[in-house]
Design a protein around this motif. Structure first.
Motif, PDB file in Angstrom:
ATOM      1  N   GLU A 116      38.587  47.023  47.798  1.00 52.10           N
ATOM      2  CA  GLU A 116      37.188  46.608  47.721  1.00 52.10           C
ATOM      3  C   GLU A 116      36.320  47.651  47.017  1.00 52.10           C
ATOM      4  N   LEU A 143      33.559  41.629  47.767  1.00 50.37           N
ATOM      5  CA  LEU A 143      34.387  40.595  48.390  1.00 50.37           C
ATOM      6  C   LEU A 143      33.580  39.507  49.095  1.00 50.37           C
ATOM      7  N   GLN A 161      45.054  43.523  53.165  1.00 55.18           N
ATOM      8  CA  GLN A 161      44.020  42.750  53.848  1.00 55.18           C
ATOM      9  C   GLN A 161      44.619  41.655  54.740  1.00 55.18           C
TER      10      GLN A 161
END
Length: 248
Positions: free
Chosen positions: A23, A72, A91
Motif C-alpha cells: 500500500e 487501496l 493481504q
C-alpha cells in the motif's frame, strides 16, 4: 486479438498483485515505459493493461501528472479480480476477514427476505443446491461441493428480491472458489456443513424468516472459524453441532 487480451491480462494481474501487496505505493506515478520494460511488453499492451487498472479504480490519469496509483480504499474492492489479487498476497488474512464480515452483515438479512418474499421457484432451487452439496460431499467431490455451495449462496441472494444484495453473489463466489484454490477447505466435506445449508433452505421454503437468518449466521460463523483455524495450521472442523438450532 485473443493473444493480446491474454498477455495484457497477465500484466494486469501481476501489476494488481504487486500494488495490492504494498500500500506504500499509493500516490506513485506508474509510467508506461516502466511497465513495458519490467514486463517485456509493447506499449499497446502496457496501455491496455493500465486502462483495465483504471477501470477498477486502481490508478487514475491526470493531465501533466500521469498515471497515479490510488490508495487501496479507493479501489473497486468488490471487483472479483481485485479480491483475487488481495488473496494472492500478504493481504490474504485481512481480505478474508473483510469478506467474512461483509457476508455476516448481508446474508442473514438476505435469508430473512427470501423467506418472506422470495420466488417459490428460487426457494426450490435453493433446496436443490443444498441437496447437490450433500451429494458432492458423499462422493468426496470437493470441486462439486464448492460449485454447489457457490450456487446456493448466489440463489439465496437472488431470492431476497433485493437486486443490490444479488450483485454481491460474485464476491461470495470468489471467496468460496478461492478457499478451494488456497487449500482453505477441510480435506473432506463435513456432514454438519451440509446439514446447516439444508436447514437454511427448508427455513426459507417454510417462510421462517427468523430461522433462515439464524441458519445463515451459524453457517457463516462456522465458515469463518474454519478458515481461521486452517490459516493457523489447524483442522477445519471444530467438532461443534452442525444444526442451526444450537446456534454458533
Amino acid at each position: 486479438m485473443v493473444e493480446l487480451q491474454g498477455l495484457h491480462g497477465q500484466v494486469v494481474d501481476r501489476i494488481g498483485e504487486a500494488l495490492a501487496d504494498d500500500e506504500r505505493r499509493a500516490g506513485r506515478v506508474l509510467r508506461l515505459e516502466d511497465v513495458q520494460a519490467r514486463y517485456g511488453v509493447s506499449r499497446t499492451v502496457a496501455r491496455e493493461a493500465v486502462r483495465v487498472l483504471e477501470s477498477k479504480r486502481v490508478v487514475h490519469s491526470r493531465p501533466r501528472v500521469g498515471i497515479t496509483v490510488r490508495p487501496l480504499p479507493e479501489w473497486n474492492l468488490y471487483d472479483p479480480q481485485v479480491i483475487r489479487w488481495r488473496l494472492a498476497t500478504s493481504q490474504r488474512r485481512e481480505q478474508l476477514r473483510e469478506l467474512a464480515e461483509l457476508r455476516a452483515a448481508v446474508e442473514p438479512s438476505a435469508a430473512a427476505l427470501a423467506a418472506r418474499r422470495g420466488d417459490p421457484a428460487l426457494r426450490e432451487t435453493l433446496l436443490a443446491h443444498a441437496r447437490a452439496m450433500s451429494g458432492a460431499g458423499r462422493d468426496g467431490d470437493m470441486k462439486g461441493f464448492i460449485a454447489a455451495d457457490a450456487a446456493f449462496h448466489r440463489t439465496l441472494l437472488a431470492a431476497s428480491a433485493n437486486t443490490m444484495f444479488a450483485q454481491l453473489a460474485d464476491v461470495t463466489e470468489e471467496l468460496l472458489v478461492a478457499r478451494g484454490e488456497l487449500s482453505l477447505m477441510p480435506e473432506r466435506v463435513e456432514e454438519a456443513a451440509v446439514l446447516r445449508h439444508v436447514e437454511a433452505a427448508r427455513a426459507v421454503a417454510a417462510g421462517d424468516a427468523a430461522g433462515a437468518a439464524q441458519c445463515l449466521r451459524v453457517i457463516l460463523d462456522h465458515s469463518r472459524g474454519e478458515v481461521e483455524r486452517l490459516l493457523d495450521g489447524g483442522a477445519g472442523d471444530d467438532g461443534r453441532s452442525g444444526s442451526c438450532a444450537f446456534g454458533p
